[in-house]
Motif scaffolding. Structure first.
Motif, PDB file in Angstrom:
ATOM      1  N   SER A  29       7.215  19.756  -8.223  1.00 50.66           N
ATOM      2  CA  SER A  29       6.952  20.025  -6.647  1.00 50.66           C
ATOM      3  C   SER A  29       7.275  21.686  -6.369  1.00 50.66           C
ATOM      4  O   SER A  29       7.698  22.316  -7.305  1.00 50.66           O
ATOM      5  CB  SER A  29       8.154  19.340  -5.655  1.00 50.66           C
ATOM      6  OG  SER A  29       9.297  19.738  -6.186  1.00 50.66           O
ATOM      7  N   GLN A  30       6.762  22.006  -5.130  1.00 54.85           N
ATOM      8  CA  GLN A  30       7.028  23.325  -4.918  1.00 54.85           C
ATOM      9  C   GLN A  30       8.540  23.880  -5.061  1.00 54.85           C
ATOM     10  O   GLN A  30       8.679  24.859  -5.294  1.00 54.85           O
ATOM     11  CB  GLN A  30       6.406  23.515  -3.626  1.00 54.85           C
ATOM     12  CG  GLN A  30       6.196  25.337  -3.188  1.00 54.85           C
ATOM     13  CD  GLN A  30       5.503  25.281  -1.821  1.00 54.85           C
ATOM     14  OE1 GLN A  30       5.939  24.695  -0.751  1.00 54.85           O
ATOM     15  NE2 GLN A  30       4.661  26.153  -1.573  1.00 54.85           N
ATOM     16  N   PRO A  37       0.858  -1.178   0.111  1.00 50.67           N
ATOM     17  CA  PRO A  37       0.168  -0.056   0.164  1.00 50.67           C
ATOM     18  C   PRO A  37       0.885   1.174   0.001  1.00 50.67           C
ATOM     19  O   PRO A  37       1.850   1.176   0.986  1.00 50.67           O
ATOM     20  CB  PRO A  37      -0.824   0.008   1.331  1.00 50.67           C
ATOM     21  CG  PRO A  37       0.139  -1.027   2.249  1.00 50.67           C
ATOM     22  CD  PRO A  37       0.753  -1.888   1.201  1.00 50.67           C
ATOM     23  N   HIS A  38       0.580   2.079  -0.954  1.00 51.77           N
ATOM     24  CA  HIS A  38       1.370   3.412  -1.123  1.00 51.77           C
ATOM     25  C   HIS A  38       0.523   4.397  -1.716  1.00 51.77           C
ATOM     26  O   HIS A  38      -0.552   4.271  -1.851  1.00 51.77           O
ATOM     27  CB  HIS A  38       2.601   3.053  -1.864  1.00 51.77           C
ATOM     28  CG  HIS A  38       2.314   2.713  -3.358  1.00 51.77           C
ATOM     29  ND1 HIS A  38       1.653   1.543  -3.762  1.00 51.77           N
ATOM     30  CD2 HIS A  38       2.249   3.484  -4.546  1.00 51.77           C
ATOM     31  CE1 HIS A  38       1.410   1.582  -4.892  1.00 51.77           C
ATOM     32  NE2 HIS A  38       1.701   2.431  -5.530  1.00 51.77           N
ATOM     33  N   TYR A  39       0.921   5.471  -2.028  1.00 52.19           N
ATOM     34  CA  TYR A  39       0.452   6.742  -2.638  1.00 52.19           C
ATOM     35  C   TYR A  39       1.454   7.328  -3.548  1.00 52.19           C
ATOM     36  O   TYR A  39       2.780   7.197  -3.445  1.00 52.19           O
ATOM     37  CB  TYR A  39       0.020   7.513  -1.765  1.00 52.19           C
ATOM     38  CG  TYR A  39       0.959   8.564  -1.048  1.00 52.19           C
ATOM     39  CD1 TYR A  39       1.104   9.866  -1.629  1.00 52.19           C
ATOM     40  CD2 TYR A  39       1.566   8.343   0.097  1.00 52.19           C
ATOM     41  CE1 TYR A  39       2.145  10.468  -0.801  1.00 52.19           C
ATOM     42  CE2 TYR A  39       2.245   9.307   0.921  1.00 52.19           C
ATOM     43  CZ  TYR A  39       2.637  10.220   0.222  1.00 52.19           C
ATOM     44  OH  TYR A  39       3.509  11.339   0.722  1.00 52.19           O
ATOM     45  N   ASP A  40       0.959   7.774  -4.570  1.00 46.64           N
ATOM     46  CA  ASP A  40       1.805   8.680  -5.555  1.00 46.64           C
ATOM     47  C   ASP A  40       1.498  10.122  -5.420  1.00 46.64           C
ATOM     48  O   ASP A  40       0.397  10.444  -4.950  1.00 46.64           O
ATOM     49  CB  ASP A  40       1.439   8.221  -6.940  1.00 46.64           C
ATOM     50  CG  ASP A  40       1.941   6.764  -7.412  1.00 46.64           C
ATOM     51  OD1 ASP A  40       2.849   6.242  -6.772  1.00 46.64           O
ATOM     52  OD2 ASP A  40       1.070   6.070  -7.775  1.00 46.64           O
ATOM     53  N   GLN A  41       2.252  11.109  -5.772  1.00 44.28           N
ATOM     54  CA  GLN A  41       2.280  12.466  -5.852  1.00 44.28           C
ATOM     55  C   GLN A  41       1.722  12.886  -7.303  1.00 44.28           C
ATOM     56  O   GLN A  41       1.890  14.318  -7.172  1.00 44.28           O
ATOM     57  CB  GLN A  41       3.539  13.116  -5.265  1.00 44.28           C
ATOM     58  CG  GLN A  41       3.991  12.684  -3.766  1.00 44.28           C
ATOM     59  CD  GLN A  41       5.255  13.210  -3.305  1.00 44.28           C
ATOM     60  OE1 GLN A  41       6.076  13.000  -4.044  1.00 44.28           O
ATOM     61  NE2 GLN A  41       5.427  13.912  -2.222  1.00 44.28           N
ATOM     62  N   TYR A  42       1.185  12.137  -7.908  1.00 43.75           N
ATOM     63  CA  TYR A  42       0.708  12.682  -9.262  1.00 43.75           C
ATOM     64  C   TYR A  42      -0.279  11.691  -9.360  1.00 43.75           C
ATOM     65  O   TYR A  42      -0.539  10.745  -9.146  1.00 43.75           O
ATOM     66  CB  TYR A  42       1.822  12.346 -10.240  1.00 43.75           C
ATOM     67  CG  TYR A  42       2.585  10.887 -10.469  1.00 43.75           C
ATOM     68  CD1 TYR A  42       2.321   9.855 -11.013  1.00 43.75           C
ATOM     69  CD2 TYR A  42       3.782  10.924  -9.735  1.00 43.75           C
ATOM     70  CE1 TYR A  42       2.470   8.633 -11.203  1.00 43.75           C
ATOM     71  CE2 TYR A  42       4.281   9.650  -9.555  1.00 43.75           C
ATOM     72  CZ  TYR A  42       3.832   8.517 -10.003  1.00 43.75           C
ATOM     73  OH  TYR A  42       4.061   7.436 -10.360  1.00 43.75           O
ATOM     74  N   ASP A  43      -1.080  12.442 -10.667  1.00 44.47           N
ATOM     75  CA  ASP A  43      -2.387  11.601 -11.251  1.00 44.47           C
ATOM     76  C   ASP A  43      -1.859  10.441 -11.985  1.00 44.47           C
ATOM     77  O   ASP A  43      -0.587  10.329 -12.326  1.00 44.47           O
ATOM     78  CB  ASP A  43      -3.051  12.413 -12.125  1.00 44.47           C
ATOM     79  CG  ASP A  43      -3.382  13.811 -11.693  1.00 44.47           C
ATOM     80  OD1 ASP A  43      -4.642  13.935 -11.086  1.00 44.47           O
ATOM     81  OD2 ASP A  43      -2.719  14.726 -11.583  1.00 44.47           O
TER      82      ASP A  43
END
Length: 389
Positions: free
Chosen positions: A216-217, A133-139
């Motif tokens: 990213s910022q 289980p993870h997440y991405d910082q993009y679509d």
């Protein structure tokens, strides 16, 4: 071809893009994988291709491997022979950089601006294979190409979300499942940024991931600073003509912060500068170290001869083009660089920023000016366009 199934592009952008996930059944009817699993594995043997193997329970006999072992390519045939029977995944990044058909697949996602599209990653997994289980910082769009994979989604995450300590990959410490689906070939799942998700192969399967660029910022700030410094003036300085008497002379109050903010914002009031920042940043090459050498001796005469003798002209698979249009100026962006052209070159620019297959006749017809010829010669020299012959 429409790849959003029952959804129109307008509905998707309005209701789902960067808002919430959506499962699209039979999004790509009759989809045929671009290459079989053994050829995909063959790509991972190549030095210049970015590849990874992720084994959930480590490698048998390797006491140091631990859970969730990550290995980076290039791999050897022996690496594949030593893998366990289940719970491993092969990931090949940037497949569109090497296979024209993969680059053409991304054409179907141009309802999102093409300069936002990053790459096509192909994931092959055996039964139980997953990356945790993870997440991405993009679509990302997850298109099921072969077999079945069960996808679960969970909570929204951030940089403060805790990860399991120890593994070589980022596995979320907590995963609060809210929904799950089994995807069959031709099904597609869209996930917005920062949404936790977990995909587990049910038998052998292949999943195609279409990812998007999301600077990213930090990246945006650096690119902005680089652009501002080119035209920054020593005469524009922090000022406080509205200064009033302060209770404490050493205090930097909120009014001072507002003046600083306004001073910096003044450098970004020009739309052309902001478009240039994005244009240069978003067309930077994904793998610049693998670009072919520039052909300095190539002239317009050579390029014209190539065009006249070919039936098909293509953008190179690693090319990234974009443009901005302001008043009587066109800025054409390519591989983090740009050229300024007159608006009469807009039809040519639109051709170049269209699909991967370019209309040779239209390109020749639009190449009568010296600016157009210089641009096309530059692209041929840098091997950013090529004739199939």
């Amino acid at each position: 071809m429409h790849v959003l199934g029952h959804l129109s592009v307008e509905e998707f952008l309005r209701d789902y893009w960067q808002k919430k996930p959506v499962l699209i059944r039979n999004a790509w009817p009759g989809f045929e994988p671009l290459l079989p699993a053994d050829e995909l594995a063959g790509l991972s043997l190549e030095q210049e291709i970015e590849s990874r193997l992720i084994i959930e329970d480590g490698i048998p006999g390797d006491n140091d491997s631990g859970p969730w072992q990550l290995k980076r390519g290039p791999f050897s045939e022996e690496d594949f022979r030593s893998l366990p029977e289940n719970k491993w995944t092969l990931l090949i990044q940037g497949v569109d950089q090497w296979i024209p058909e993969a680059a053409d697949l991304l054409e179907h996602f141009r309802f999102i601006p093409s300069w936002r599209i990053d790459d096509l990653m192909i994931s092959y997994a055996v039964d139980g294979g997953n990356v945790g289980p993870h997440y991405d910082q993009y679509d990302v769009f997850l298109l099921q190409a072969e077999g079945q994979r069960e996808w679960s989604i969970g909570q929204m995450c951030s940089e403060h979300s805790p990860f399991v300590k120890g593994p070589q990959i980022r596995v979320l410490e907590e995963f609060n499942e809210s929904d799950s689906w089994v995807l069959n070939p031709s099904d597609m799942l869209y996930l917005p940024p920062q949404l936790a998700h977990h995909g587990v192969a049910k038998g052998e399967c292949m999943t195609y991931s279409i990812g998007f660029r999301a600077p990213s910022q930090v990246e945006l700030a650096q690119a902005t600073l680089d652009e501002i410094l080119v035209s920054a003036s020593e005469d524009i300085r922090y000022q406080d003509p509205d200064l009033s008497l302060q209770k404490h002379s050493g205090e930097i109050d909120s009014s001072a912060a507002e003046r600083l903010r306004n001073t910096l914002k003044a450098a970004l009031t020009d739309d052309t500068a902001c478009q240039r920042i994005l244009g240069k940043l978003m067309t930077e090459a994904k793998y610049p170290e693998h670009h072919p050498e520039t052909i300095d001796e190539l002239s317009w005469t050579d390029a014209e001869q190539e065009l006249n003798s070919c039936s098909q002209l293509r953008k190179s698979e690693f090319s990234r083009f974009a443009f901005s249009h302001n008043g009587n100026v066109i800025e054409f962006f390519y591989q983090g660089q740009y050229l300024t052209l007159g608006t009469q070159e807009l039809p040519l620019i639109e051709q170049l920023c269209g699909g991967n297959a370019l209309d040779v006749g239209a390109i020749l017809e639009l190449s009568s000016s010296s600016d157009a010829r210089n641009l096309l010669t530059t692209l041929f020299r840098q091997q950013l366009i090529y004739t199939e012959e």
